[in-house]
Design an enzyme around this catalytic site. Structure first.
Site, PDB file in Angstrom:
ATOM      1  N   THR A 187       0.886  -1.245  -0.131  1.00 20.10           N
ATOM      2  CA  THR A 187      -0.019  -0.086   0.115  1.00 20.10           C
ATOM      3  C   THR A 187       0.896   1.306   0.077  1.00 20.10           C
ATOM      4  OG1 THR A 187      -1.532  -1.248   1.420  1.00 20.10           O
ATOM      5  CG2 THR A 187      -1.932   1.285   1.339  1.00 20.10           C
ATOM      6  N   ARG A 215     -11.942 -10.182  -2.153  1.00 23.52           N
ATOM      7  CA  ARG A 215     -11.243  -9.674  -0.873  1.00 23.52           C
ATOM      8  C   ARG A 215     -11.002  -8.186  -0.739  1.00 23.52           C
ATOM      9  NH1 ARG A 215      -6.092  -7.313   0.684  1.00 23.52           N
ATOM     10  NH2 ARG A 215      -5.635  -8.183   2.932  1.00 23.52           N
ATOM     11  N   VAL A 216     -11.445  -7.804   0.205  1.00 21.99           N
ATOM     12  CA  VAL A 216     -10.951  -6.226   0.656  1.00 21.99           C
ATOM     13  C   VAL A 216     -10.182  -6.090   1.893  1.00 21.99           C
ATOM     14  CG1 VAL A 216     -11.673  -4.062   1.065  1.00 21.99           C
ATOM     15  CG2 VAL A 216     -12.664  -5.236  -0.691  1.00 21.99           C
ATOM     16  N   GLY A 217      -9.019  -5.553   1.886  1.00 19.58           N
ATOM     17  CA  GLY A 217      -8.197  -5.478   2.977  1.00 19.58           C
ATOM     18  C   GLY A 217      -8.606  -3.961   3.976  1.00 19.58           C
ATOM     19  N   ASP A 218      -7.473  -3.510   4.637  1.00 20.56           N
ATOM     20  CA  ASP A 218      -7.913  -2.316   5.212  1.00 20.56           C
ATOM     21  C   ASP A 218      -7.727  -1.040   4.600  1.00 20.56           C
ATOM     22  OD1 ASP A 218      -4.825  -2.906   5.069  1.00 20.56           O
ATOM     23  OD2 ASP A 218      -4.674  -1.341   6.547  1.00 20.56           O
ATOM     24  N   THR A 238       0.231  -0.131   6.421  1.00 19.10           N
ATOM     25  CA  THR A 238       0.612  -1.000   5.523  1.00 19.10           C
ATOM     26  C   THR A 238       0.700  -2.421   6.036  1.00 19.10           C
ATOM     27  OG1 THR A 238       2.062  -1.139   3.827  1.00 19.10           O
ATOM     28  CG2 THR A 238       2.895  -0.475   5.788  1.00 19.10           C
ATOM     29  N   GLY A 239       0.803  -3.238   5.242  1.00 15.85           N
ATOM     30  CA  GLY A 239       1.151  -4.777   5.542  1.00 15.85           C
ATOM     31  C   GLY A 239      -0.247  -5.511   5.445  1.00 15.85           C
ATOM     32  N   GLY A 241      -3.894  -6.649   5.742  1.00 23.09           N
ATOM     33  CA  GLY A 241      -5.096  -5.647   6.067  1.00 23.09           C
ATOM     34  C   GLY A 241      -5.843  -6.415   7.085  1.00 23.09           C
TER      35      GLY A 241
END
Length: 330
Positions: A187, A215-218, A238-239, A241
């Site tokens: 990110t 899929r959706v992360g943070d 970052t990283g 999520g």
């Protein structure tokens, strides 16, 4: 025996002395705050944060808003096909589709977000349009794309030949397992403090390579991938999520700064919470999470769970990459 009147008099002197010391301490803190004030400031995650900061600095140094600065800064990364985890050229999901997530937040706590957006290379600008043109905060999938087209964004194929080649190679084994710090990527999260002392933040990504469809992360989630309070400070992540979402990571960093912790202290505490949550889980082996934070004085920090995370900082005194301190040794 001390007479009552004398005792009361001595007590009053003691209270006055303590009050005086307290006032001096408050004044000293205020003087330190004023002396420590640094602005404008731009801070961004990873190596590609340097070019984002360079772009944003042109706005900040001329008195431009932090909001314009963060949008323009991360757009440079979205437009670069060589950055294969953001925007054009991002790694696709398991179905071969490039899906993008982004969010943006301003000094008034207005925010906008898009998730699972396809065929539009600048999701950060779509997120800003969501913030400014709709009564909503988040649009996703086909609805987000429809809105973007209505706002004048152009559809294009985001799967570059390089990303397609990597995808076909992955298909040979079709094994999904994140690799931390791979190609110094992830990110692009960016925070800025402008000359007026106002904050803004932006976060944009193509998400984890080879993720499950949908899929959706943070990154597009306000409070997880990004959060700010213009009276206190801002933070971004970052990283992996999922770990940030589980802990409302960025919101917690800002809340700890509100309670008086420095940006570094706040990042350390939230990272430790993630460590405690994951230390007995099988996925700790490939878990990496990093935070950046910026307070109203322009004090900044970066911190991560494991080594390898770095960030770019640009203020009137420095323009450089910094290696983040990290929790897990060895």
């Amino acid at each position: 025996m001390i007479k009552r009147r004398k005792f009361i008099g001595q007590a009053a002197v003691g209270v006055a002395s303590l009050s005086s010391l307290s006032a001096c301490a408050t004044e000293s803190k205020e003087e330190t705050r004023k002396k420590a004030l640094v602005k404008p400031v731009a801070i961004s995650t990873w190596n590609h944060g340097m070019m984002a900061n360079d772009e944003s600095w042109e706005f900040l140094k001329s008195g431009g808003s932090a909001l314009d600065a963060v949008e323009k800064g991360v757009r440079v990364v979205e437009d670069d096909p060589k950055v294969m985890t953001v925007g054009l050229g991002g790694f696709p999901d398991r179905e071969g589709k490039v899906t993008l997530d982004a969010c943006i937040m301003d000094k008034y706590s207005n925010c906008g977000s898009v998730a699972y957006l396809q065929d539009i290379k600048n999701p950060i600008s779509v997120a800003r349009k969501v913030m400014e043109k709709t009564p909503h905060i988040m649009l996703v999938g086909a609805g987000a794309k429809k809105f973007a087209l209505e706002q004048g964004f152009e559809a294009q194929n985001l799967l570059t030949p390089e990303a397609e080649k990597a995808y076909k190679k992955w298909l040979e084994k079709s094994k999904y397992q994140p690799v931390i710090n791979i190609e110094n990527h992830d990110t692009i999260s960016m925070l800025a403090l402008d000359q007026n002392g106002d904050l803004a933040g932006a976060c944009t990504t193509s998400g984890a390579a080879w993720k499950m469809d949908g899929r959706v992360g943070d990154s597009p989630i306000i409070g997880a991938g990004l959060f700010l309070d213009n009276e206190v400070g801002a933070a971004a992540a970052t990283g992996l999520g999922e770990a940030v979402i589980r802990t409302a990571g960025s919101a917690m960093v800002v809340e700890l700064m509100r309670q008086g912790k420095s940006p570094e202290e706040a990042c350390i505490e939230v990272t430790n919470r993630i460590y405690e949550l994951y230390k007995r889980r099988d996925d700790m082996e490939y878990l990496q999470v990093g935070f950046i934070a910026l307070n109203k004085n322009g004090e900044h920090a970066g911190y991560s769970l494991k080594s390898g995370f770095n960030y770019a900082i640009h203020n009137p005194d420095v323009q450089q990459m910094e290696d983040a301190k990290f929790q897990m040794k060895g």
